[in-house]
Design a protein around this motif. Sequence first.
Motif, short mmCIF file in Angstrom:
data_model
loop_
_atom_site.label_atom_id
_atom_site.label_comp_id
_atom_site.label_asym_id
_atom_site.label_seq_id
_atom_site.Cartn_x
_atom_site.Cartn_y
_atom_site.Cartn_z
N LYS A 172 14.12 -65.78 43.05
CA LYS A 172 13.92 -64.80 44.10
C LYS A 172 13.42 -63.48 43.53
O LYS A 172 13.95 -63.00 42.52
N GLY A 173 12.39 -62.92 44.13
CA GLY A 173 11.85 -61.64 43.70
C GLY A 173 10.86 -61.73 42.57
O GLY A 173 10.33 -60.72 42.13
N HIS A 207 -3.42 -67.47 42.02
CA HIS A 207 -2.07 -68.04 42.01
C HIS A 207 -1.04 -67.03 41.51
O HIS A 207 0.03 -67.41 41.04
N HIS A 208 -1.40 -65.76 41.60
CA HIS A 208 -0.48 -64.66 41.30
C HIS A 208 -0.45 -63.74 42.52
O HIS A 208 -1.31 -63.82 43.39
N PRO A 209 0.51 -62.83 42.57
CA PRO A 209 0.59 -61.92 43.72
C PRO A 209 -0.68 -61.08 43.88
O PRO A 209 -1.41 -60.82 42.91
N GLU A 210 -0.95 -60.68 45.10
CA GLU A 210 -2.14 -59.87 45.38
C GLU A 210 -2.10 -58.58 44.58
O GLU A 210 -1.05 -57.96 44.40
N GLY A 211 -3.25 -58.17 44.08
CA GLY A 211 -3.35 -56.95 43.28
C GLY A 211 -3.07 -57.17 41.79
O GLY A 211 -2.98 -56.19 41.04
N LYS A 237 7.40 -55.93 46.16
CA LYS A 237 8.25 -55.04 46.95
C LYS A 237 8.41 -53.68 46.27
O LYS A 237 9.51 -53.12 46.16
N GLY A 238 7.29 -53.15 45.77
CA GLY A 238 7.27 -51.83 45.16
C GLY A 238 7.74 -51.77 43.73
O GLY A 238 7.74 -50.70 43.12
N LYS A 239 8.14 -52.89 43.15
CA LYS A 239 8.62 -52.92 41.77
C LYS A 239 7.55 -53.54 40.86
O LYS A 239 6.91 -54.52 41.23
#
Length: 285
Positions: A172-173, A207-211, A237-239
């Motif tokens: 998670k996260g 296949h990685h988070p946007e940005g 989530k800002g981290k």
Amino acid sequence: MPKVTASPPVTAPSTPPPRRSRIGDLQMRVVYRILAAAVAVIVAAVAAVVGFLSSGSSDRPGEGEPGQIAAPSAAGPSPGSTPSSTPTAQPTPSPSAEPTPDGSAVTAALADPRVPDLPGDKRLARLPGKSYASKRRIQDEKSGVSLIRFGEPWKPFGASPFATKQVLPAVKGAGHRAMLVSCPVPIEVQATVKDTALLAARWTLNHHPEGSRITWAASQPIDEGWLLAYQVKYEVKGKNRSSMAAVALTEVPGAKPAMVFVTIPDSQRKRWRDINTAMASIRRS
């Protein structure tokens, strides 16, 4: 003397006049001529129809018998002849015979702010974590290579859209799930396997988070191919978070290069050494 008298002549009974033909008073030879002429006209008409039908398929250029396709001549034009303006069928090039790209795709990749210029040749260092060995292997028939099959906590997973896929438990996260996959390289093959690896690394950002952005950690030749290792930085989530990743391309005869891609988020940093193990395990089938 008695008088002799001549008896009147006996007349034969008259016969009724013969019945006339329906055709009238025409003589039979005229009838025969008319019938012969009619037959000749019918035969000529039938012959003309048959000739028209038989010529219908042969009068069209390039057509043969139904269900057949005329093969183009393998011989070139004779000296002094003018080449035909009709295009001839060209063989479909095999993946290993693709035309060399003009380099525009590489230029576009290096213009992407997420992808820095490649460093000079630099070997992949030993990454943090413990080494986990395994004698089991996965055979990727589609790509033409084999690689290690890790034991627990890794496990095989639904491969699509790849040919093979292994994953670690989701955290998670983390932003994405750790995975080790293989498949024929999903982008256009470039003039060199190194350039193709660059485009493949850029593609893995999907296949990685946007940005996500790449920071190169290694760029080195391997047996019949090239390896790029990199850290992928992004926000969840800002981290600020990151993953360690690598992509290796192996050239396969008669096919597109095989791609092996692995990425592990920083929340599972203790498994980063598996990247070294996975990259070293690649073998051509």
